[in-house]
Motif scaffolding. Structure first.
Motif, mmCIF file in Angstrom:
data_model
loop_
_atom_site.group_PDB
_atom_site.id
_atom_site.type_symbol
_atom_site.label_atom_id
_atom_site.label_comp_id
_atom_site.label_asym_id
_atom_site.label_seq_id
_atom_site.Cartn_x
_atom_site.Cartn_y
_atom_site.Cartn_z
ATOM 1 N N ASN B 90 0.828 -1.222 0.000
ATOM 2 C CA ASN B 90 0.000 0.000 0.000
ATOM 3 C C ASN B 90 0.855 1.263 0.000
ATOM 4 O O ASN B 90 0.481 2.270 -0.603
ATOM 5 N N THR B 93 2.101 1.823 -3.445
ATOM 6 C CA THR B 93 0.971 2.282 -4.263
ATOM 7 C C THR B 93 0.673 3.745 -3.953
ATOM 8 O O THR B 93 0.442 4.549 -4.866
ATOM 9 N N CYS B 94 0.698 4.102 -2.674
ATOM 10 C CA CYS B 94 0.421 5.489 -2.278
ATOM 11 C C CYS B 94 1.459 6.432 -2.906
ATOM 12 O O CYS B 94 1.114 7.493 -3.427
ATOM 13 N N TYR B 199 -5.726 -2.567 -1.126
ATOM 14 C CA TYR B 199 -6.162 -1.392 -0.365
ATOM 15 C C TYR B 199 -7.644 -1.108 -0.560
ATOM 16 O O TYR B 199 -8.311 -0.569 0.322
ATOM 17 N N THR B 291 -5.284 4.730 -0.419
ATOM 18 C CA THR B 291 -4.159 3.845 -0.089
ATOM 19 C C THR B 291 -3.565 4.211 1.265
ATOM 20 O O THR B 291 -3.242 3.337 2.067
ATOM 21 N N ASN B 295 -3.851 1.901 4.768
ATOM 22 C CA ASN B 295 -2.698 1.475 5.567
ATOM 23 C C ASN B 295 -2.869 1.853 7.036
ATOM 24 O O ASN B 295 -2.596 1.055 7.930
ATOM 25 N N SER B 351 1.520 -5.851 -4.662
ATOM 26 C CA SER B 351 0.098 -6.026 -4.332
ATOM 27 C C SER B 351 -0.386 -7.419 -4.697
ATOM 28 O O SER B 351 -1.112 -8.041 -3.928
#
Lengths: 117, 411
Positions: B90, B93-94, B199, B291, B295, B351
């Motif tokens: 996550n 990804t963020c 997420y 995201t 988390n 992911s």
């Protein structure tokens, strides 16, 4: 389920979140404490909450890491303070009465109390 | 069920569906393989609908979010391993989403990318601090509806609808070399990962609890997941089809996230480009919020902290400090100067590796009558749940070898 009814401890109690009487999360059942011993009747005495209670559940290196990151405090929740057990453990008192509020209170000091709708 | 609330919820799900990874992979998939990967988007969309509906139902009936229940199910050790793995996935990804919003503003205004990353992260942090949960979700989701520009562009260019419909049939294109076949395989895995990002499930289930869902909301949950995500995925498929129609014949490789916006510029000119970039901005900024919060939700729920943005930030202090810290770390990753496309590749890879770990406990819970009572998974949800668990497990096993063999889909 009532706290004095027989429960399969490991599968039904361990790792459940705790909610205080106001409905706020205040930890997870990290370990349990028994009264009694070999040959005697075993009775659940308290729930143990906090990273210090991981000691019996993690390998030594894992515990070292947890202690560095989150400390090793443990709070005891006497079993008579438990109101019910479902998908969470519901307490019949406030988190602060059992010392479960300390970390949140310490963190709150870092934040301003304005600006949010 | 309030019809206005339901409509808003559905529209929010539509606008919030696409994120930077879907944007990138939809555009690339169309330019490389024409319409041949549409079926993977359709298949994965049904998967995310199945799991979102399930975790919304778990949240509404067991009243506990997925990560609390996951720890109870997996125990401390495996739970911590899952938490750590999903945290990394996550977080990357963020960072990819934050880099993505900075790039979009860079395209729109020419402002320096790094500076924009800092300014926009601060603005996003401010928006979460100021706005309560439902406003955050609605603001980004509804403004993300500018993404409809991509669907409008597809209609405007009069594509061969028969070919697009043909793309929904599972297929592997004929005449691919071994190398191209591996790349096709990598795209299949990447799209499954991008559409079913872990997420989304954490955010969706925690969002349900933030909004106080109860058993009466089970139908609202079902309709929001089904219609909202179903329609949302047509936007991703539009980007793929536009790409197949406009980029593939010209051998254009959409190597940067902004290439997709050109799809709207071709039929609609300057305003098409601006609207498409605005859609991309809000959709990707919304994904950055999701995201990061996903988390923070996971960590707070795992350790039993007070959490949620239905509370004032200082009423859930550890949760608040966590999401601010996650934004700070994600921004630091962006500021290292790492390419957004590389971040997207890593986000996809991490992911898909953690997906099976996050979905299995959810599936076991939703199948468990003790927790779910009359809302337990029916035969259809159970069958679809296990089918998709098999799909993501296969995709997870294949991900790393395919990534290495194809240099991240670049042949």
């Amino acid at each position: 389920m009532r706290p004095d009814s027989p429960i399969k401890l490991v599968s039904e109690l361990l790792d459940l979140p705790l909610l205080d009487v106001e409905g706020d999360y205040c930890g997870v059942v990290d370990d349990v404490e028994f009264k009694g011993g070999p040959g005697k009747e075993l009775e659940l005495k308290a729930l143990l909450v906090g990273p210090g209670a991981y000691r019996t559940r993690l390998p030594r290196w894992g515990m070292w890491f947890v202690t560095k990151l989150a400390g090793d405090r443990v709070a005891r929740v006497p079993i008579d303070k438990v109101r019910s057990v479902s998908s969470a453990v519901h307490l019949e008192c406030a988190a602060r009465d059992l010392g479960l509020h300390k970390s949140e209170a310490a963190a709150a000091k870092w934040l301003p109390r304005w600006g949010a709708l | 069920m309030n019809p206005l609330e339901l409509t808003l919820g559905i529209m929010t799900a539509v606008g919030g569906f696409v994120d930077i990874s879907e944007l990138v992979f939809a555009a690339k998939a169309g330019s490389k393989f024409g319409y041949a990967l549409i079926w993977v988007f359709a298949l994965s969309t049904i998967g995310i609908i199945v799991f979102s509906e399930m975790c919304g139902r778990v949240a509404a009936t067991a009243k506990q979010p997925v990560f609390s229940l996951m720890r109870h199910r997996l125990g401390l050790k495996l739970g911590l391993a899952t938490l750590a793995a999903s945290f990394v996935a996550n977080l990357i990804t963020c960072a990819a989403e934050l880099g993505g919003v900075a790039l979009v503003i860079n395209y729109l205004t020419g402002a320096p990318y790094m500076l924009m990353a800092v300014v926009l992260t601060l603005l996003i942090v401010l928006s979460i601090w100021v706005l309560p949960f439902q406003w955050i979700e609605r603001t980004y989701g509804l403004l993300g509806l500018f993404m409809i520009t991509f669907a409008a562009a597809l209609v405007a260019i009069h594509p061969p609808w028969g070919h697009i419909a043909g793309g929904f049939v599972p297929q592997v294109p004929h005449g691919l070399s071994k190398k191209e076949l591996l790349t096709f395989g990598y795209f299949v895995v990447a799209i499954v990962s991008a559409v079913m990002f872990p997420y989304e499930v954490y955010f969706y289930s925690s969002g349900g609890i933030e909004e106080g869902w109860g058993p009466k909301d089970v139908l609202t949950n079902r309709l929001t997941a089904l219609i909202g995500m179903g329609l949302g995925s047509t936007l991703a498929i539009s980007i793929l089809a536009n790409s197949a129609q406009m980029f593939e014949p010209a051998n254009v490789d959409p190597a940067i996230p902004g290439s997709a916006a050109l799809q709207a510029a071709i039929p609609f000119g300057k305003w098409g480009l601006i609207l498409a970039l605005m859609g991309m901005f809000f959709a990707v900024a919304g994904a950055a919020v999701e995201t990061c919060l996903a988390n923070a939700y996971s960590i707070a729920q795992f350790f039993g902290w007070v959490w949620g943005r239905h509370k004032k930030p200082w009423e859930a202090p550890r949760f608040t400090i966590t999401w601010i810290a996650i934004f700070a770390i994600a921004l630091a990753i962006v500021l290292t100067g790492i390419d957004v496309m590389t971040l997207v590749e890593f986000a996809i890879l991490f992911s898909i590796l953690v997906l099976p770990l996050t979905y299995l406990p959810l599936l076991l819970l939703a199948n468990d009558r003790k927790y779910m009572r009359e809302y337990v998974n029916g035969a259809l949800a159970k069958a679809l749940g296990w089918f998709y668990f098999a799909v993501i497990t296969l995709a997870a096993l294949a991900a790393l070898p395919l990534y290495l063999l194809t240099s991240g889909g670049n042949g």
